[in-house]
Design a protein around this motif. Structure first.
Motif, PDB file in Angstrom:
ATOM      1  N   ARG A 158       0.628  -1.293  -0.090  1.00 47.76           N
ATOM      2  CA  ARG A 158      -0.023   0.026  -0.024  1.00 47.76           C
ATOM      3  C   ARG A 158       0.800   1.267   0.020  1.00 47.76           C
ATOM      4  O   ARG A 158       0.389   2.317   0.007  1.00 47.76           O
ATOM      5  CB  ARG A 158      -0.814  -0.165   1.273  1.00 47.76           C
ATOM      6  CG  ARG A 158      -1.876  -1.211   0.987  1.00 47.76           C
ATOM      7  CD  ARG A 158      -3.085  -1.019   2.142  1.00 47.76           C
ATOM      8  NE  ARG A 158      -4.140  -1.835   2.251  1.00 47.76           N
ATOM      9  CZ  ARG A 158      -4.383  -3.160   2.468  1.00 47.76           C
ATOM     10  NH1 ARG A 158      -3.146  -3.845   2.937  1.00 47.76           N
ATOM     11  NH2 ARG A 158      -5.520  -3.830   2.196  1.00 47.76           N
ATOM     12  N   MET A 159       2.283   1.047   0.045  1.00 50.92           N
ATOM     13  CA  MET A 159       3.158   2.343   0.014  1.00 50.92           C
ATOM     14  C   MET A 159       3.175   2.837  -1.480  1.00 50.92           C
ATOM     15  O   MET A 159       3.615   2.085  -2.250  1.00 50.92           O
ATOM     16  CB  MET A 159       4.475   1.845   0.686  1.00 50.92           C
ATOM     17  CG  MET A 159       4.381   1.210   2.029  1.00 50.92           C
ATOM     18  SD  MET A 159       3.585   2.491   3.412  1.00 50.92           S
ATOM     19  CE  MET A 159       4.527   3.616   3.181  1.00 50.92           C
ATOM     20  N   ARG A 160       3.381   3.994  -1.802  1.00 51.19           N
ATOM     21  CA  ARG A 160       3.563   4.695  -2.963  1.00 51.19           C
ATOM     22  C   ARG A 160       4.961   4.410  -3.124  1.00 51.19           C
ATOM     23  O   ARG A 160       5.845   4.379  -2.321  1.00 51.19           O
ATOM     24  CB  ARG A 160       3.107   6.133  -3.070  1.00 51.19           C
ATOM     25  CG  ARG A 160       4.243   7.076  -2.038  1.00 51.19           C
ATOM     26  CD  ARG A 160       4.211   8.459  -2.517  1.00 51.19           C
ATOM     27  NE  ARG A 160       4.768   9.287  -1.608  1.00 51.19           N
ATOM     28  CZ  ARG A 160       6.216   9.580  -1.319  1.00 51.19           C
ATOM     29  NH1 ARG A 160       6.771   8.981  -2.427  1.00 51.19           N
ATOM     30  NH2 ARG A 160       6.526  10.205  -0.606  1.00 51.19           N
ATOM     31  N   PRO A 161       5.268   4.312  -4.456  1.00 56.48           N
ATOM     32  CA  PRO A 161       6.811   4.229  -4.727  1.00 56.48           C
ATOM     33  C   PRO A 161       7.526   5.465  -4.186  1.00 56.48           C
ATOM     34  O   PRO A 161       7.193   6.396  -4.251  1.00 56.48           O
ATOM     35  CB  PRO A 161       6.898   4.349  -6.329  1.00 56.48           C
ATOM     36  CG  PRO A 161       5.543   3.895  -6.788  1.00 56.48           C
ATOM     37  CD  PRO A 161       4.417   4.334  -5.652  1.00 56.48           C
ATOM     38  N   GLY A 162       8.697   5.062  -3.376  1.00 62.78           N
ATOM     39  CA  GLY A 162       9.238   6.072  -2.624  1.00 62.78           C
ATOM     40  C   GLY A 162       8.809   6.437  -1.040  1.00 62.78           C
ATOM     41  O   GLY A 162       9.353   7.253  -0.335  1.00 62.78           O
TER      42      GLY A 162
END
Length: 217
Positions: A158-162
């Protein structure tokens, strides 16, 4: 040049805290009330320099969407919420109404309660209520140690890239080298899993009881 982090005496720790966004009255009062109300559990609260670091990191990432697993009396959530970008939101997961009732009072006193949503219940289950998309900028894990792999597996996708996940207590007061309890063994195994996880780049820092920062690809 030094080859490792220097040990912190009490005097040096006081100096460090005083020279890195020292605690304001809200943070000081929260720490003092937690110690008075819950002396046996007060060590679950993050260190003051850790709180300053969480605000700094949250702000550095331009965080708009954040999650915390393990709120206790609210110092870490207070720190994260203070670093959120305009319109940012923090969703907190905890199982204790008693502990988080203290947190709610201090969120209101600090004027950040409108940025925080608290969800009571087992985090392993309630995290699944979050959108199944890569939208989170920042997550902080500081709950029951045996649950760390569950929370990790729910949050990484669920984490965005970066996006960055911070995980507390990864050194277990040094006992990860020779685990003495089920929690010690769980954290030691979790640390190995993070090291092998190709979805992230991770560093382990000797802040307080050890803090892992993982940047998700």
């Amino acid at each position: 040049m030094t080859l490792k982090s220097i040990p912190l005496t009490d005097e040096l720790h006081t100096y460090l805290v005083a020279h890195g966004a020292p605690p304001d009255a809200v943070v000081r009062d929260l720490a003092e009330e937690t110690l008075a109300l819950l002396p046996a559990q007060a060590s679950m609260q993050i260190a003051p320099e850790q709180a300053a670091f969480l605000t700094f990191l949250t702000r550095l990432l331009g965080t708009r969407e954040a999650v915390e697993v393990g709120t206790f009396t609210g110092l870490s959530s207070l720190a994260i919420s203070r670093g959120l970008a305009e319109g940012g939101r923090l969703t907190c997961f905890d199982i204790s109404e008693e502990y988080t009732n203290v947190a709610r009072r201090y969120w209101a006193r600090a004027g950040v309660d409108d940025r925080i949503e608290l969800r009571i219940g087992p985090a392993g289950e309630r995290l699944r209520e979050l959108p199944n998309e890569r939208y989170l900028d920042f997550a902080f894990i500081d709950a029951d140690k045996i649950g760390y792999p569950i929370y990790w597996d729910e949050l990484v996708p669920r984490m965005r890239p970066g996006g960055v996940i911070a995980v507390d207590n990864v050194l277990r007061h040094g006992r990860v080298i020779a685990p003495q309890s089920a929690d010690d063994r769980a954290v030691a195994a979790f640390n190995d899993d993070v090291l092998a996880d190709v979805r992230v780049d991770a560093v382990m820092l000797p802040i307080a009881d050890g803090l892992t920062l993982a940047r998700v690809h």
